[in-house]
Design an enzyme around this catalytic site. Sequence first.
Site, PDB file in Angstrom:
ATOM      1  N   SER A  14       0.850  -1.192   0.000  1.00  0.00           N
ATOM      2  CA  SER A  14       0.000   0.000   0.000  1.00  0.00           C
ATOM      3  C   SER A  14       0.882   1.237   0.000  1.00  0.00           C
ATOM      4  CB  SER A  14      -0.932   0.016   1.223  1.00  0.00           C
ATOM      5  OG  SER A  14      -0.185   0.105   2.421  1.00  0.00           O
ATOM      6  N   TYR A 163       5.981   7.537  17.670  1.00  0.00           N
ATOM      7  CA  TYR A 163       6.294   7.430  16.248  1.00  0.00           C
ATOM      8  C   TYR A 163       7.516   8.268  15.899  1.00  0.00           C
ATOM      9  CZ  TYR A 163       5.856   7.820  11.197  1.00  0.00           C
ATOM     10  OH  TYR A 163       6.125   7.797   9.849  1.00  0.00           O
ATOM     11  N   LYS A 167      11.212   6.974  14.430  1.00  0.00           N
ATOM     12  CA  LYS A 167      11.839   7.478  13.209  1.00  0.00           C
ATOM     13  C   LYS A 167      13.205   8.095  13.503  1.00  0.00           C
ATOM     14  CE  LYS A 167       9.011   6.087  10.155  1.00  0.00           C
ATOM     15  NZ  LYS A 167       9.464   5.075   9.172  1.00  0.00           N
ATOM     16  N   SER A 198      -2.284  10.652   2.593  1.00  0.00           N
ATOM     17  CA  SER A 198      -3.182   9.642   2.022  1.00  0.00           C
ATOM     18  C   SER A 198      -2.732   8.216   2.291  1.00  0.00           C
ATOM     19  CB  SER A 198      -3.307   9.854   0.513  1.00  0.00           C
ATOM     20  OG  SER A 198      -2.032   9.872  -0.106  1.00  0.00           O
TER      21      SER A 198
END
Length: 286
Positions: A14, A163, A167, A198
């Site tokens: 995806s 998160y 990273k 998106s």
Amino acid sequence: MDTQRVVVLTGGTSGIGRIAATDLAAQGATVAVIGRDRTRGDTLVADATPLDGDIRFHQADLATQATVRSLATELLDTYDRIDALVHNAGLSSRHRTETEDRVELTFAVNHLAPYLLTHDLLDRLRASAPARVVVTASDIHRRATFDFDDLQFTTEYDSLQAYARSKLATVAFTLELADRLEDTEITANCFHPGFVPSTNLFRDAPLWTRAMIRAVAIIPGIGTTQQEGARRLCHLVTAPECGERTGTYVTGEGITPPSTEATDPENRQRLWTLSADLVGIDLDWP
């Protein structure tokens, strides 16, 4: 790129990973796509039939170390060479969740899985050299710091900060790996794909985080398309100059200095040592 080149790509069913897998196969590569969803993987393979190269799907949930090790064995049994290893899979967990290895989920998938998979595939990369390791990072790493006393947010868990720290870890890992591989023909570089609202990355994030992302996405000039993110990934995999430079962090502006927290040698060494302990390997690799 010819059909003899093999690219291993996690998170390829995806978002930017899916687009990159198709683009790389269109250039003639054999792309070993790693993903959790069998239906998406099979659809991707079916859609790739007109391409010059080949896409093959390998199902794996990178949250557990046993699965990462099993995946590495499967890849080594399937491919005689690996020319590029691309760590693109990522997630942001809404609540603090521990894997069966007792590791916080976001940290496990975004950092420890790339760390362990690179370790397990490194000999094949050496044998295939010149080879590349490419890591999908994020500029959100600049918001994070390392707290080695509570690296996995056992107290006061915040999904966005977890998160960001994961990273930060991916950037620090890439830079440390590049230094350790300096005398080899394996390069290690990471990149910021842009703010791509998106994607499914924040599918498990809190409602307020998802609402903020939707709000920011409508501001002109803020968001980046999935196609642009995939282009940056493919560039690091295929561009000749990216096979000659190592230890770089790349954004839409080109090579860009990452945060000082990521470049600090002591932070990088401490993270490397802690990661080796968490996955149970010798810290002196490679």
